[in-house]
Motif scaffolding. Structure first.
Motif, PDB file in Angstrom:
ATOM      1  N   UNK A 211       0.824  -1.198   0.000  1.00 13.68           N
ATOM      2  CA  UNK A 211       0.000   0.000   0.000  1.00 13.68           C
ATOM      3  C   UNK A 211       0.866   1.259   0.000  1.00 13.68           C
ATOM      4  N   UNK A 212       1.986   1.225   0.741  1.00 10.90           N
ATOM      5  CA  UNK A 212       2.901   2.368   0.798  1.00 10.90           C
ATOM      6  C   UNK A 212       4.278   1.909   0.314  1.00 10.90           C
ATOM      7  N   UNK A 213       4.514   1.857  -0.987  1.00 13.95           N
ATOM      8  CA  UNK A 213       5.787   1.319  -1.489  1.00 13.95           C
ATOM      9  C   UNK A 213       6.898   2.364  -1.492  1.00 13.95           C
ATOM     10  N   UNK A 214       7.285   2.830  -0.314  1.00 12.56           N
ATOM     11  CA  UNK A 214       8.328   3.845  -0.231  1.00 12.56           C
ATOM     12  C   UNK A 214       9.554   3.280   0.479  1.00 12.56           C
ATOM     13  N   UNK A 215      10.719   3.684   0.029  1.00  9.35           N
ATOM     14  CA  UNK A 215      11.962   3.372   0.726  1.00  9.35           C
ATOM     15  C   UNK A 215      12.511   4.684   1.271  1.00  9.35           C
ATOM     16  N   UNK A 216      12.252   4.931   2.544  1.00  8.62           N
ATOM     17  CA  UNK A 216      12.620   6.207   3.156  1.00  8.62           C
ATOM     18  C   UNK A 216      13.581   5.933   4.294  1.00  8.62           C
ATOM     19  N   UNK A 217      14.663   6.706   4.394  1.00 10.25           N
ATOM     20  CA  UNK A 217      15.565   6.506   5.525  1.00 10.25           C
ATOM     21  C   UNK A 217      14.902   6.912   6.833  1.00 10.25           C
TER      22      UNK A 217
ATOM     23  N   UNK B  50      18.996   6.688   9.933  1.00 12.89           N
ATOM     24  CA  UNK B  50      19.293   6.851   8.510  1.00 12.89           C
ATOM     25  C   UNK B  50      19.347   5.518   7.765  1.00 12.89           C
ATOM     26  N   UNK B  51      18.877   4.447   8.405  1.00 14.00           N
ATOM     27  CA  UNK B  51      18.797   3.164   7.719  1.00 14.00           C
ATOM     28  C   UNK B  51      17.548   3.154   6.844  1.00 14.00           C
ATOM     29  N   UNK B  52      17.665   2.517   5.687  1.00 12.37           N
ATOM     30  CA  UNK B  52      16.544   2.451   4.770  1.00 12.37           C
ATOM     31  C   UNK B  52      15.509   1.475   5.300  1.00 12.37           C
ATOM     32  N   UNK B  53      14.268   1.936   5.378  1.00 18.42           N
ATOM     33  CA  UNK B  53      13.167   1.062   5.774  1.00 18.42           C
ATOM     34  C   UNK B  53      12.463   0.627   4.508  1.00 18.42           C
TER      35      UNK B  53
END
Length: 120
Positions: free
Chosen positions: A101-107, A112-115
Protein backbone atom coordinates in the motif's frame (compact mmCIF):
# COMPACT_ATOMS: atom_id res chain seq x y z
CA UNK A 1 6.28 37.35 8.04
CA UNK A 2 7.99 37.25 4.66
CA UNK A 3 4.67 37.80 2.86
CA UNK A 4 3.98 40.85 5.02
CA UNK A 5 7.42 42.26 4.21
CA UNK A 6 6.85 41.74 0.50
CA UNK A 7 3.45 43.41 0.67
CA UNK A 8 4.86 46.36 2.61
CA UNK A 9 7.70 46.72 0.09
CA UNK A 10 5.22 46.61 -2.80
CA UNK A 11 3.02 49.26 -1.19
CA UNK A 12 6.07 51.47 -0.60
CA UNK A 13 7.17 51.06 -4.24
CA UNK A 14 3.68 51.91 -5.52
CA UNK A 15 3.57 55.07 -3.37
CA UNK A 16 6.96 56.30 -4.60
CA UNK A 17 7.98 54.88 -7.98
CA UNK A 18 4.47 53.86 -9.07
CA UNK A 19 3.21 57.38 -8.37
CA UNK A 20 5.96 58.86 -10.57
CA UNK A 21 4.93 56.50 -13.39
CA UNK A 22 1.24 57.39 -12.78
CA UNK A 23 0.35 53.77 -12.02
CA UNK A 24 -1.79 54.79 -9.06
CA UNK A 25 -4.16 56.99 -11.07
CA UNK A 26 -7.32 55.33 -12.42
CA UNK A 27 -7.86 55.09 -16.18
CA UNK A 28 -11.12 56.58 -17.45
CA UNK A 29 -12.52 55.37 -20.78
CA UNK A 30 -14.39 58.14 -22.57
CA UNK A 31 -15.05 56.22 -25.79
CA UNK A 32 -18.35 54.97 -27.14
CA UNK A 33 -20.25 52.26 -25.32
CA UNK A 34 -20.42 48.86 -26.97
CA UNK A 35 -23.93 48.21 -28.23
CA UNK A 36 -25.64 45.19 -29.74
CA UNK A 37 -27.46 45.55 -33.02
CA UNK A 38 -31.12 44.51 -33.11
CA UNK A 39 -30.21 41.27 -34.91
CA UNK A 40 -27.56 40.39 -32.30
CA UNK A 41 -30.00 41.20 -29.51
CA UNK A 42 -32.68 38.92 -31.01
CA UNK A 43 -30.16 36.06 -31.45
CA UNK A 44 -29.19 36.23 -27.77
CA UNK A 45 -32.74 35.62 -26.51
CA UNK A 46 -33.44 32.16 -25.03
CA UNK A 47 -36.20 31.40 -27.53
CA UNK A 48 -33.81 31.97 -30.45
CA UNK A 49 -31.08 29.88 -28.80
CA UNK A 50 -33.49 26.95 -28.31
CA UNK A 51 -33.99 26.83 -32.09
CA UNK A 52 -30.24 26.29 -32.60
CA UNK A 53 -30.10 23.27 -30.28
CA UNK A 54 -31.37 20.03 -31.86
CA UNK A 55 -34.30 18.25 -30.29
CA UNK A 56 -33.78 15.22 -28.08
CA UNK A 57 -35.06 12.88 -30.80
CA UNK A 58 -32.66 14.30 -33.39
CA UNK A 59 -29.81 14.06 -30.90
CA UNK A 60 -30.49 10.41 -30.04
CA UNK A 61 -31.16 9.35 -33.65
CA UNK A 62 -28.42 11.26 -35.48
CA UNK A 63 -25.70 12.20 -33.00
CA UNK A 64 -25.52 9.31 -30.53
CA UNK A 65 -24.65 6.66 -33.16
CA UNK A 66 -21.56 8.74 -34.07
CA UNK A 67 -20.12 8.42 -30.55
CA UNK A 68 -18.14 5.21 -29.93
CA UNK A 69 -19.38 2.89 -27.23
CA UNK A 70 -17.27 2.23 -24.16
CA UNK A 71 -16.43 -1.26 -25.47
CA UNK A 72 -14.86 0.22 -28.61
CA UNK A 73 -12.62 2.54 -26.59
CA UNK A 74 -11.63 -0.12 -24.05
CA UNK A 75 -8.00 -1.24 -24.66
CA UNK A 76 -7.89 -4.84 -25.88
CA UNK A 77 -5.13 -5.98 -23.51
CA UNK A 78 -7.14 -4.94 -20.43
CA UNK A 79 -10.32 -6.79 -21.39
CA UNK A 80 -11.16 -9.99 -19.52
CA UNK A 81 -9.13 -12.95 -20.80
CA UNK A 82 -6.60 -10.82 -22.70
CA UNK A 83 -4.18 -10.13 -19.83
CA UNK A 84 -0.67 -11.12 -20.91
CA UNK A 85 0.95 -12.75 -17.88
CA UNK A 86 4.05 -13.89 -19.78
CA UNK A 87 5.06 -10.43 -21.03
CA UNK A 88 8.29 -8.79 -19.88
CA UNK A 89 6.29 -5.61 -19.28
CA UNK A 90 4.02 -7.31 -16.75
CA UNK A 91 3.94 -5.01 -13.72
CA UNK A 92 4.23 -7.93 -11.29
CA UNK A 93 7.51 -9.07 -12.88
CA UNK A 94 9.22 -5.65 -12.71
CA UNK A 95 9.67 -5.44 -8.94
CA UNK A 96 11.31 -8.24 -6.99
CA UNK A 97 9.24 -7.70 -3.85
CA UNK A 98 5.44 -7.54 -3.75
CA UNK A 99 3.66 -4.25 -4.14
CA UNK A 100 2.43 -2.72 -0.88
CA UNK A 101 0.00 0.00 0.00
CA UNK A 102 2.90 2.37 0.80
CA UNK A 103 5.79 1.32 -1.49
CA UNK A 104 8.33 3.84 -0.23
CA UNK A 105 11.96 3.37 0.73
CA UNK A 106 12.62 6.21 3.16
CA UNK A 107 15.56 6.51 5.53
CA UNK A 108 14.66 6.46 9.21
CA UNK A 109 14.97 9.97 10.65
CA UNK A 110 17.36 8.93 13.44
CA UNK A 111 19.33 5.94 12.23
CA UNK A 112 19.29 6.85 8.51
CA UNK A 113 18.80 3.16 7.72
CA UNK A 114 16.54 2.45 4.77
CA UNK A 115 13.17 1.06 5.77
CA UNK A 116 11.72 -1.20 3.11
CA UNK A 117 8.03 -1.32 2.27
CA UNK A 118 5.65 0.19 4.77
CA UNK A 119 6.92 3.30 6.49
CA UNK A 120 4.62 4.47 9.24
Amino acid sequence: QRKKDQDAEWQRWMRTEGGKLSLTEPLVFNGPKAKLTKEEDKLSEPSALRKLVPSEKVFTDEWMPKFPSYKETWPVDTQPGNWDNDSELNIFKIWKRPLLKYPYDIPHFRTKKIKRGRVL
